[in-house]
Design a protein around this motif. Structure first.
Motif, PDB file in Angstrom:
ATOM      1  N   GLU A 168       0.830  -1.200   0.000  1.00  0.00           N
ATOM      2  CA  GLU A 168       0.000   0.000   0.000  1.00  0.00           C
ATOM      3  C   GLU A 168       0.871   1.259   0.000  1.00  0.00           C
ATOM      4  N   PRO A 169       1.453   1.596  -1.161  1.00  0.00           N
ATOM      5  CA  PRO A 169       2.225   2.825  -1.266  1.00  0.00           C
ATOM      6  C   PRO A 169       1.301   4.015  -1.510  1.00  0.00           C
ATOM      7  N   SER A 170       1.545   5.120  -0.795  1.00  0.00           N
ATOM      8  CA  SER A 170       0.618   6.250  -0.937  1.00  0.00           C
ATOM      9  C   SER A 170       1.279   7.576  -0.569  1.00  0.00           C
ATOM     10  N   TRP A 171       0.856   8.616  -1.276  1.00  0.00           N
ATOM     11  CA  TRP A 171       1.171   9.989  -0.923  1.00  0.00           C
ATOM     12  C   TRP A 171      -0.051  10.639  -0.250  1.00  0.00           C
ATOM     13  N   ASN A 172      -0.906   9.796   0.344  1.00  0.00           N
ATOM     14  CA  ASN A 172      -2.131  10.296   0.969  1.00  0.00           C
ATOM     15  C   ASN A 172      -2.308   9.838   2.412  1.00  0.00           C
ATOM     16  N   TRP A 173      -1.264   9.255   3.001  1.00  0.00           N
ATOM     17  CA  TRP A 173      -1.344   8.917   4.412  1.00  0.00           C
ATOM     18  C   TRP A 173      -1.360  10.207   5.237  1.00  0.00           C
ATOM     19  N   PRO A 174      -2.119  10.252   6.324  1.00  0.00           N
ATOM     20  CA  PRO A 174      -2.108  11.468   7.161  1.00  0.00           C
ATOM     21  C   PRO A 174      -0.812  11.629   7.942  1.00  0.00           C
ATOM     22  N   ILE A 175      -0.065  10.518   8.102  1.00  0.00           N
ATOM     23  CA  ILE A 175       1.222  10.542   8.793  1.00  0.00           C
ATOM     24  C   ILE A 175       2.222   9.740   7.971  1.00  0.00           C
TER      25      ILE A 175
END
Length: 368
Positions: free
Chosen positions: A262-269
């Motif tokens: 789960e790679p993401s530039w949308n994690w809150p942290i």
């Protein structure tokens, strides 16, 4: 005669480590400054195992900014890698430019017998990766890939526990990596210019953070390739990432297990964590130093053990120490090791299949 005897006695009384461990520091050239991971080598404590002999960076303003920040002389800075090599004759080069530029760095260094370490991932495509490997094999150079998570004590403890049978046979791995996105965390312009470019970076979050999970899973599976790769991508911050994906989910299937990346530039942290599930328990590598092990009891019960781990010993705690140790012949990499070329060839193959899967909306079967 008396003086000669005293000198001999002095050497005889010196510890063996003093006599035999004094190795000249590895001469390293730095190729590019646009990748912000370069601060890791520029700001590194001098432990005597490496020496930066030159920096190749045509952007003088960027070089001056980093020189002011880290205190190096602009006399170290050259306009091109070719000039740096001709003037300083490095033994190894570390690449801190775009992922697309990794091939050019290897093309420049390999024929001269100069070893290379690149930042993750190895390459933007399988085509680039194959050319890089062919050059490394032909000219007998080391070609390593550096990931932040390679140095996490928790990941190594998790693998040790798995290999020791602590949680039974492996069935599922979940790896989550990323942050709020390069714009939101304030990445500098020089990094942002290529990080959000589908050619220069090879993709968005799917490349930038998908490589971590692919690397770890290939390591956990001792180099085994997945049977299939299925991926979906989204663009949840089109205003910030107009050219690339910023969120992805990648499924890898094996004969007896699977992985969810789960790679993401949308994690809150910001996060880099891994969950490993076996038949009788689970291991949670929550971050660099915190590890939990849950052993199953009954239907939904468990006993949990929590560990806070110390950093690993040198050279296994630092990418440049390991690079020096490998080149000096003190450490021999296994093909499935996290930094090894073979592992990272598989990583690039997984990423390319994931991008194809997301684009075509279907599962991609990998060639054995």
């Amino acid at each position: 005669m008396v003086r000669f005897i005293l000198v001999c006695l002095t050497f005889a009384l010196m510890p063996a480590t003093t006599l035999f461990s004094q190795t000249e520091p590895l001469k390293i050239g730095v190729a590019g400054l646009s990748h912000s991971h370069v601060h890791g080598i520029l700001g590194r404590e001098d432990t005597g195992d490496i020496k930066i002999v030159g920096i190749a960076e045509p952007n003088r303003e960027l070089a001056q900014r980093f020189a002011d920040q880290h205190g190096f002389s602009m006399d170290l800075v050259y306009d091109s890698l070719e000039e740096l090599i001709a003037a300083t004759h490095p033994e190894a080069v570390t690449a801190f430019g775009s992922i697309y530029d990794h091939l050019k760095v290897v093309e420049t260094c390999a024929p001269k017998g100069i070893h290379v370490m690149v930042e993750k991932p190895l390459a933007v495509s399988v085509d680039h990766a194959k050319k890089m490997k062919a050059l490394a094999d032909k000219y007998h150079i080391q070609l390593l890939t550096n990931y932040e998570t390679t140095w996490y004590p928790t990941n190594h403890k998790a693998k040790q526990l798995l290999d020791d049978g602590k949680i039974g046979e492996l069935r599922k791995v979940i790896v989550r990596d990323g942050h709020r996105g390069p714009v939101k965390i304030g990445v500098n312009k020089e990094f942002l210019d290529w990080l959000q470019d589908p050619v220069l970076n090879g993709g968005g979050a799917i490349t930038d953070f998908g490589c971590y999970g692919a690397n770890l899973m290939t390591w956990l599976k001792k180099g085994q390739k997945p049977i299939s790769v299925t991926a979906v991508t989204q663009q949840l911050q089109s205003e910030n990432n107009p050219k690339v994906d910023d969120d992805a989910t990648i499924l890898l299937t094996y004969d007896d297990s699977m992985a969810i990346l789960e790679p993401s530039w949308n994690w809150p942290i910001g996060r880099k964590d891994m969950e490993i599930y076996g038949l009788t328990g689970a291991i949670f590598a929550d971050n660099r130093n915190t590890l939990r092990v849950r052993m199953a009891e009954g239907y939904d019960g468990f006993q949990e053990e929590k560990m806070t781990l110390e950093e690993r010993s040198n050279p296994y705690n630092d990418p440049f120490s390991l690079l020096a140790a490998v080149i000096r012949g003190k450490v021999k990499l296994n093909p499935s090791d996290l930094t090894a070329l073979e592992n990272n060839m598989t990583v690039v193959e997984i990423l390319e299949a994931a991008k194809e899967s997301a684009q075509k909306g279907k599962t991609i079967t990998l060639k054995k």
